[in-house]
Design a protein around this motif. Structure first.
Motif, mmCIF file in Angstrom:
data_model
loop_
_atom_site.group_PDB
_atom_site.id
_atom_site.type_symbol
_atom_site.label_atom_id
_atom_site.label_comp_id
_atom_site.label_asym_id
_atom_site.label_seq_id
_atom_site.Cartn_x
_atom_site.Cartn_y
_atom_site.Cartn_z
ATOM 1 N N ARG A 166 31.331 17.559 -21.657
ATOM 2 C CA ARG A 166 31.133 17.334 -23.090
ATOM 3 C C ARG A 166 32.277 17.923 -23.904
ATOM 4 O O ARG A 166 32.865 18.962 -23.546
ATOM 5 C CB ARG A 166 29.793 17.926 -23.535
ATOM 6 N N ARG A 167 32.578 17.281 -25.006
ATOM 7 C CA ARG A 167 33.724 17.684 -25.826
ATOM 8 C C ARG A 167 33.542 19.080 -26.392
ATOM 9 O O ARG A 167 34.493 19.855 -26.453
ATOM 10 C CB ARG A 167 33.920 16.676 -26.961
ATOM 11 N N ARG A 168 32.321 19.433 -26.791
ATOM 12 C CA ARG A 168 32.120 20.743 -27.403
ATOM 13 C C ARG A 168 32.390 21.871 -26.409
ATOM 14 O O ARG A 168 32.855 22.941 -26.783
ATOM 15 C CB ARG A 168 30.726 20.854 -28.008
ATOM 16 N N THR A 169 32.145 21.630 -25.116
ATOM 17 C CA THR A 169 32.452 22.639 -24.112
ATOM 18 C C THR A 169 33.956 22.833 -23.992
ATOM 19 O O THR A 169 34.447 23.974 -23.938
ATOM 20 C CB THR A 169 31.870 22.225 -22.747
ATOM 21 N N VAL A 209 36.261 22.116 -26.273
ATOM 22 C CA VAL A 209 36.794 22.683 -27.519
ATOM 23 C C VAL A 209 36.531 24.178 -27.583
ATOM 24 O O VAL A 209 37.413 24.971 -27.951
ATOM 25 C CB VAL A 209 36.181 21.959 -28.738
ATOM 26 N N MET A 210 35.316 24.599 -27.224
ATOM 27 C CA MET A 210 35.000 26.019 -27.279
ATOM 28 C C MET A 210 35.832 26.804 -26.281
ATOM 29 O O MET A 210 36.320 27.904 -26.574
ATOM 30 C CB MET A 210 33.508 26.220 -26.998
ATOM 31 N N GLY A 211 36.043 26.239 -25.095
ATOM 32 C CA GLY A 211 36.892 26.907 -24.117
ATOM 33 C C GLY A 211 38.323 27.036 -24.614
ATOM 34 O O GLY A 211 38.969 28.077 -24.398
ATOM 35 N N ALA A 212 38.813 26.017 -25.284
ATOM 36 C CA ALA A 212 40.174 26.061 -25.818
ATOM 37 C C ALA A 212 40.312 27.112 -26.915
ATOM 38 O O ALA A 212 41.313 27.832 -26.983
ATOM 39 C CB ALA A 212 40.566 24.686 -26.351
ATOM 40 N N ILE A 213 39.294 27.243 -27.762
ATOM 41 C CA ILE A 213 39.342 28.235 -28.834
ATOM 42 C C ILE A 213 39.359 29.649 -28.275
ATOM 43 O O ILE A 213 40.155 30.502 -28.693
ATOM 44 C CB ILE A 213 38.143 28.042 -29.788
ATOM 45 N N LEU A 214 38.473 29.921 -27.318
ATOM 46 C CA LEU A 214 38.418 31.256 -26.725
ATOM 47 C C LEU A 214 39.689 31.569 -25.947
ATOM 48 O O LEU A 214 40.174 32.707 -25.960
ATOM 49 C CB LEU A 214 37.193 31.372 -25.818
ATOM 50 N N GLY A 215 40.238 30.560 -25.265
ATOM 51 C CA GLY A 215 41.471 30.779 -24.529
ATOM 52 C C GLY A 215 42.680 30.980 -25.426
ATOM 53 O O GLY A 215 43.640 31.648 -25.037
ATOM 54 N N ALA A 216 42.618 30.423 -26.638
ATOM 55 C CA ALA A 216 43.752 30.531 -27.561
ATOM 56 C C ALA A 216 43.748 31.822 -28.355
ATOM 57 O O ALA A 216 44.805 32.257 -28.845
ATOM 58 C CB ALA A 216 43.743 29.341 -28.526
ATOM 59 N N LEU A 217 42.581 32.473 -28.511
ATOM 60 C CA LEU A 217 42.500 33.676 -29.349
ATOM 61 C C LEU A 217 43.475 34.774 -28.919
ATOM 62 O O LEU A 217 44.163 35.352 -29.772
ATOM 63 C CB LEU A 217 41.067 34.203 -29.367
ATOM 64 N N PRO A 218 43.576 35.126 -27.627
ATOM 65 C CA PRO A 218 44.539 36.165 -27.249
ATOM 66 C C PRO A 218 45.980 35.819 -27.624
ATOM 67 O O PRO A 218 46.745 36.713 -28.044
ATOM 68 C CB PRO A 218 44.366 36.262 -25.727
ATOM 69 N N PRO A 241 29.530 30.348 -29.059
ATOM 70 C CA PRO A 241 29.311 29.613 -27.807
ATOM 71 C C PRO A 241 27.913 29.797 -27.234
ATOM 72 O O PRO A 241 27.353 28.864 -26.652
ATOM 73 C CB PRO A 241 30.387 30.176 -26.867
ATOM 74 N N VAL A 242 27.339 30.981 -27.395
ATOM 75 C CA VAL A 242 25.986 31.203 -26.897
ATOM 76 C C VAL A 242 25.002 30.303 -27.633
ATOM 77 O O VAL A 242 24.160 29.632 -27.025
ATOM 78 C CB VAL A 242 25.585 32.685 -27.050
ATOM 79 N N ALA A 243 25.102 30.287 -28.968
ATOM 80 C CA ALA A 243 24.218 29.425 -29.759
ATOM 81 C C ALA A 243 24.476 27.953 -29.459
ATOM 82 O O ALA A 243 23.539 27.146 -29.429
ATOM 83 C CB ALA A 243 24.429 29.708 -31.250
ATOM 84 N N LEU A 244 25.721 27.610 -29.218
ATOM 85 C CA LEU A 244 26.070 26.209 -28.956
ATOM 86 C C LEU A 244 25.550 25.742 -27.601
ATOM 87 O O LEU A 244 24.894 24.692 -27.497
ATOM 88 C CB LEU A 244 27.588 26.043 -29.021
ATOM 89 N N PHE A 245 25.804 26.519 -26.562
ATOM 90 C CA PHE A 245 25.414 26.100 -25.213
ATOM 91 C C PHE A 245 23.901 26.136 -25.005
ATOM 92 O O PHE A 245 23.367 25.344 -24.226
ATOM 93 C CB PHE A 245 26.107 26.983 -24.168
#
Length: 299
Positions: A41-44, A46-55, A107-111
């Motif tokens: 799913r796209r939301r998964t 996108v959320m992974g990309a956001i968390l990976g980009a934060l650092p 992500p917790v609320a989303l998943f």
């Protein structure tokens, strides 16, 4: 005319329900199938990309703005952010610090909040139940996958941050803001403990989102409701007039993991936070299963 049969006083034996050969309720909707569906799913993504980009975003911010604390306000007050560039371990801890209060809630609320409600919004929920997938099995599969993806999100952030921080600032001990340091091996172990506690502390949000997901056909309502109630909890925790009543708020213990970043770790706050979070989560998960078992599914 034939007389009707007289009642014998014994109930008629139940008519056996025919089932397909080889059908096993426990084998319906396997976890691997549900996991594959959610990962695509796209939301998964996108959320992974956001968390990976934060650092990377934080590393660029420190490179442009200088060392943490330079030119800042607060006098001689020292906090974890001031040690962000001391080592890769410090950088990973800072990423958890800045994201635990809100970013990791999403992500917790989303998943957990999107999982059942999205099926209802797509009008596919009743077809899953007609497969037939038992309701308890359906919820169990979706809950386990939702929690698994939530844990993966919390592991992804510090792992990427540790790699980025090590590349930018080197591999070394975790410097404690109040003085002292933890060697790299001990720091890695403490980071594992911290990630585990952050996950447990977010079980309340997971429970809220999952319960709301079984009550509504609108995924945004379930996700937004869980995030909103979590924010309300943070606001109430800031009201010092509540006194000891704040001890019953999960938000009151969300940063108790900071006690693990000490030469001698203190776990009493984390134990209390775990007890509060797990208690609320168990109640909310039970409400979700009980309510969905009797829900009239029409979508």
């Amino acid at each position: 005319m034939t007389e009707p049969a007289k009642p014998t006083g014994h109930p008629e034996p139940p008519v056996p329900v025919a089932t397909a050969s080889g059908y096993r309720a426990s084998r319906t909707l396997p976890l691997r199938v549900e996991l594959a569906r959610q990962l695509k799913r796209r939301r998964t993504l996108v959320m992974g990309a956001i968390l990976g980009a934060l650092p990377f975003v934080l590393a660029i911010a420190f490179a442009i703005g200088g060392e943490p604390g330079d030119g800042g306000e607060g006098g001689n007050r020292i906090n974890l952010m001031d040690t962000a560039t001391a080592s890769g371990a410090n950088f990973a801890a800072v990423n958890l610090f800045v994201s635990a209060g809100f970013l990791l809630v999403v992500p917790v609320a989303l998943f957990c909040g999107d999982t059942v409600a999205s099926e209802a919004s797509w009008a596919s929920l009743r077809y899953l139940l007609a497969a037939p997938v038992p309701r308890a099995r359906l919820l169990w599969s979706k809950l386990v996958v939702g929690l698994g993806l939530s844990l993966a999100a919390m592991v992804l952030l510090p792992v990427v941050a540790l790699l980025v921080g090590t590349a930018a600032y080197g591999w070394g001990p975790l410097e404690i803001p109040t003085g002292g340091a933890l060697d790299a091996g001990t720091a890695a172990q403490r980071l594992v403990v911290i990630v585990g506690y952050v996950f447990v502390s977010q079980l309340v949000t997971a429970g809220l989102a999952f319960w709301l997901s079984t009550k509504t056909d609108a995924p945004l309502g379930a996700v937004g409701g869980a995030v909103g109630l979590t924010i309300v909890g943070n606001v109430l925790d800031a009201v010092t007039a509540l006194g000891d009543w704040r001890d019953f708020l999960p938000a009151h213990w969300q940063f108790a993991w900071a006690d693990a970043i000490q030469p001698t770790p203190e776990y009493s706050g984390m134990i209390q936070g775990t007890a509060v979070s797990v208690t609320y989560a168990v109640v909310l998960f039970a409400l979700a299963f009980r309510g969905f078992a009797h829900k009239d599914v029409v979508s």
